[in-house]
Scaffold this motif. Structure first.
Motif, short mmCIF file in Angstrom:
data_model
loop_
_atom_site.label_atom_id
_atom_site.label_comp_id
_atom_site.label_asym_id
_atom_site.label_seq_id
_atom_site.Cartn_x
_atom_site.Cartn_y
_atom_site.Cartn_z
N ASN A 279 0.71 -1.28 0.01
CA ASN A 279 0.14 -0.03 0.21
C ASN A 279 0.91 1.40 -0.02
O ASN A 279 0.60 2.20 0.79
CB ASN A 279 -0.87 0.02 1.26
CG ASN A 279 -2.16 0.79 0.87
OD1 ASN A 279 -2.75 0.93 -0.25
ND2 ASN A 279 -2.85 1.36 1.91
N TYR A 280 1.93 1.18 -0.75
CA TYR A 280 2.81 2.42 -0.93
C TYR A 280 2.52 3.26 -2.39
O TYR A 280 2.13 2.63 -3.07
CB TYR A 280 4.37 1.88 -0.99
CG TYR A 280 4.83 1.51 0.43
CD1 TYR A 280 5.22 2.57 1.34
CD2 TYR A 280 4.93 0.22 0.79
CE1 TYR A 280 5.91 2.10 2.44
CE2 TYR A 280 5.47 -0.12 2.10
CZ TYR A 280 5.85 0.87 2.70
OH TYR A 280 6.29 0.71 4.20
N GLY A 281 2.60 4.63 -2.10
CA GLY A 281 2.63 5.39 -3.10
C GLY A 281 3.45 6.47 -3.46
O GLY A 281 4.74 6.51 -2.59
N PHE A 282 3.76 7.27 -4.37
CA PHE A 282 4.73 8.31 -4.70
C PHE A 282 3.82 9.72 -4.49
O PHE A 282 3.07 9.79 -5.32
CB PHE A 282 5.45 8.20 -5.65
CG PHE A 282 6.31 6.86 -5.83
CD1 PHE A 282 7.55 6.84 -5.38
CD2 PHE A 282 6.04 5.45 -6.27
CE1 PHE A 282 8.54 5.75 -5.17
CE2 PHE A 282 6.90 4.63 -6.31
CZ PHE A 282 8.04 4.55 -5.76
N ILE A 283 4.88 10.74 -4.34
CA ILE A 283 4.46 11.88 -4.33
C ILE A 283 5.50 12.64 -5.14
O ILE A 283 6.87 12.49 -4.84
CB ILE A 283 4.29 12.81 -3.08
CG1 ILE A 283 2.92 12.37 -2.17
CG2 ILE A 283 3.74 14.47 -3.53
CD1 ILE A 283 2.65 12.88 -0.95
N LYS A 295 -0.01 4.71 2.27
CA LYS A 295 -1.26 5.19 2.23
C LYS A 295 -2.07 4.73 3.51
O LYS A 295 -1.73 3.83 4.30
CB LYS A 295 -2.24 4.55 1.09
CG LYS A 295 -1.54 4.95 -0.26
CD LYS A 295 -2.32 4.09 -1.49
CE LYS A 295 -1.81 4.37 -2.78
NZ LYS A 295 -2.47 3.49 -3.91
N SER A 296 -2.97 5.67 3.65
CA SER A 296 -4.13 5.50 5.08
C SER A 296 -4.69 4.11 4.98
O SER A 296 -4.91 3.52 3.99
CB SER A 296 -5.10 6.40 5.28
OG SER A 296 -4.50 7.78 5.14
N ASP A 369 -14.63 8.40 3.90
CA ASP A 369 -13.20 8.40 2.83
C ASP A 369 -11.95 7.87 3.73
O ASP A 369 -11.11 8.61 4.19
CB ASP A 369 -12.91 9.88 2.54
CG ASP A 369 -11.96 10.06 1.35
OD1 ASP A 369 -11.46 8.84 1.06
OD2 ASP A 369 -11.88 10.87 0.85
N PRO A 370 -12.16 6.40 3.66
CA PRO A 370 -10.98 5.81 4.68
C PRO A 370 -9.51 5.79 4.12
O PRO A 370 -8.85 5.64 5.06
CB PRO A 370 -11.32 4.21 4.42
CG PRO A 370 -12.15 4.10 3.10
CD PRO A 370 -12.96 5.41 3.17
N GLU A 371 -9.38 6.45 3.01
CA GLU A 371 -8.02 6.68 2.56
C GLU A 371 -7.81 8.25 2.65
O GLU A 371 -6.59 8.51 2.23
CB GLU A 371 -7.78 6.23 1.17
CG GLU A 371 -7.76 4.75 1.23
CD GLU A 371 -7.04 4.12 -0.34
OE1 GLU A 371 -6.72 5.11 -0.94
OE2 GLU A 371 -7.17 3.01 -0.38
N LYS A 372 -8.46 9.07 3.43
CA LYS A 372 -8.24 10.54 3.60
C LYS A 372 -7.77 10.72 4.98
O LYS A 372 -8.63 10.45 5.95
CB LYS A 372 -9.27 11.23 2.90
CG LYS A 372 -9.05 12.72 2.99
CD LYS A 372 -10.45 13.47 2.47
CE LYS A 372 -9.83 15.03 2.75
NZ LYS A 372 -11.12 15.89 2.27
N GLU A 373 -6.78 11.42 5.09
CA GLU A 373 -6.38 11.96 6.69
C GLU A 373 -7.34 12.91 7.19
O GLU A 373 -7.81 13.89 6.33
CB GLU A 373 -5.02 12.67 6.49
CG GLU A 373 -3.72 11.53 6.51
CD GLU A 373 -2.30 12.35 6.46
OE1 GLU A 373 -1.23 11.93 7.12
OE2 GLU A 373 -2.13 13.29 5.91
#
Length: 458
Positions: A279-283, A295-296, A369-373
């Motif tokens: 569950n990793y991403g890039f910015i 990710k959350s 929105d479970p993936e939003k801080e």
């Protein structure tokens, strides 16, 4: 004679002021310099205290005594262990073998005599049989000495039971000194969070009443080498500090520090699907570089919540997807941050108390929105203290003894304060350690780069 008494009283008053207000001698990093006479160094403050007392010295001294109930229970515990020391009650009562329920004989009598002397058994329960009552008493002892509660006297429990009352009294005296030096004692907040590192717990206090306790995992005590910083030392100790809890972040993202990003990229090279699986991403930054983040979600290294307070060490409290370590009596496995058991319960409690957010509204925040801080500022900043004290006492007055996990007590006994956590590497060491290893993450040069429980570190 009256003049002599007057001088003695004044000396006592000034000594009290020094011990309870000015002199720091037990804090690992903030001890006062040994050079010089403390009375001369603080003479102006002592003169002001004397003038304010206006002859009523008792009234001036009483507010300087720590008002937390733990301090007063420890004073009572000190009386017990100093009495055992002075009476030589436990001399000759040493346990020499493993003991288990069902056994009988003189060795069980020695065990029960020791347990009775410290108040874990009634005097009439002393005997030669390892009964259920004895097993319960052993479990109680293990609970107050940070041991596995199996009711058996194995090697570790036996070693603990054989510790002399002299040493126990010395531990309590140091604990009392640390309470006198505590910034909690000096600030006297009504509501606060106290983290005691050797206890591996975070306590919530309200008007000197303990209202909540959460187990925590603290920074590990391992020596590592950082070639880039040219240092060797204990980089993972959870820092001692005073701050204020300001922000609660629900469903946080995790941004690994640069050292760990290199390790993650190495994992990605070994397994191209590694980031997707975890569950990793890039910015993408403006300069073309990329920031790795997780990710959350419930499998995030920070779990579902983190609690933030300003500090120079960049540490915080947070959830974790790995709960097993909370069942261990000794919990030092992180890279400095404090993993917290039941942190959502703590977050909801604080938000309801200070922001008026009900349990129902809190649950809505979590479900949306479970993936939003979600960042929530507390309307009232909560004083937070991270301390180090290897003794405590419960509501029954029983003294609890904890492991000296960072060896700060030993440093005190050996006059090694203030503690030095790091040492500089020589040029030859840097050359030796970096030779032929260019391109490798610094954590792989020497020392561990991954946490023992497999959770990605802070």
């Amino acid at each position: 004679a009256a003049a002599d008494i007057d001088i003695d009283l004044l000396q006592g008053f000034f000594r009290f002021q020094l011990d309870f207000v000015h002199v720091l001698k037990a804090h690992p990093f903030k001890t006062n310099p040994a050079a010089g006479n403390p009375a001369e160094i603080h003479q102006d403050a002592l003169r002001i205290a004397f003038q304010k007392a206006n002859g009523n010295y008792v009234a001036a001294m009483l507010p300087l005594i720590p008002d937390n109930p733990i301090y007063h229970r420890l004073r009572e515990g000190l009386v017990l262990y100093e009495r055992l020391r002075d009476e030589n009650t436990l001399d000759g009562l040493r346990l020499k073998s493993t003991l288990t329920p069902g056994q009988h004989g003189d060795k069980i009598r020695v065990l029960t005599q020791r347990l009775a002397a410290e108040g874990y058994l009634a005097p009439e329960q002393v005997g030669e049989r390892y009964t259920k009552d004895v097993s319960r008493a052993v479990k109680w002892y293990q609970q107050t000495h940070q041991l596995d509660r199996d009711g058996k006297v194995g090697p570790i429990t036996r070693r603990s039971l054989n510790v002399s009352p002299t040493r126990r009294a010395r531990q309590i005296r140091l604990g009392l000194q640390r309470w006198r030096e505590s910034e909690i004692h000096r600030d006297r907040p009504e509501f606060y969070i106290r983290v005691n590192i050797p206890q591996f717990e975070a306590e919530i206090w309200d008007r000197n009443e303990l209202v909540k306790v959460h187990r925590i995992v603290v920074g590990k005590h391992n020596k590592e080498t950082n070639v880039q910083r040219r240092q060797r030392g204990y980089f993972n100790h959870t820092s001692l500090l005073k701050s204020r809890l300001e922000t609660i972040v629900l469903k946080p993202r995790w941004y690994p520090p640069p050292r760990l990003q290199e390790e993650l990229l190495t994992d990605l090279e070994a397994d191209p699907a590694y980031f997707e699986k975890n569950n990793y991403g890039f910015i993408q930054k403006d300069d073309g570089s990329e920031i790795v983040y997780q990710k959350s979600g419930p499998d995030n290294a920070l779990g579902l919540v983190k609690l933030l307070f300003p500090n120079e060490y960049k540490i915080y409290m947070h959830d974790t997807p790995k709960k097993a370590l909370f069942n261990r009596p000794v919990r030092s496995y992180s890279h400095g941050c404090m993993r917290t058991e039941h942190p959502l319960e703590l977050a909801q409690y604080l938000l309801e108390r200070f922001n008026g957010i009900s349990k129902r509204d809190f649950d809505k925040f979590m479900e949306k929105d479970p993936e939003k801080e979600t960042w929530l500022k507390l309307d009232t900043k909560v004083p937070l203290y991270i301390e180090y004290n290897s003794v405590s006492a419960d509501a029954d007055g029983k003294v609890h003894f904890y492991i000296d996990i960072y060896d700060y007590d030993e440093a005190y006994w050996e006059n090694r304060l203030p503690v030095q956590l790091t040492e500089e590497l020589s040029k030859s060491e840097v050359k030796r350690l970096s030779g032929g290893t260019s391109g490798l993450p610094e954590a792989l040069l020497e020392g561990s780069g991954e946490e023992e429980d497999g959770v990605l570190p802070e």
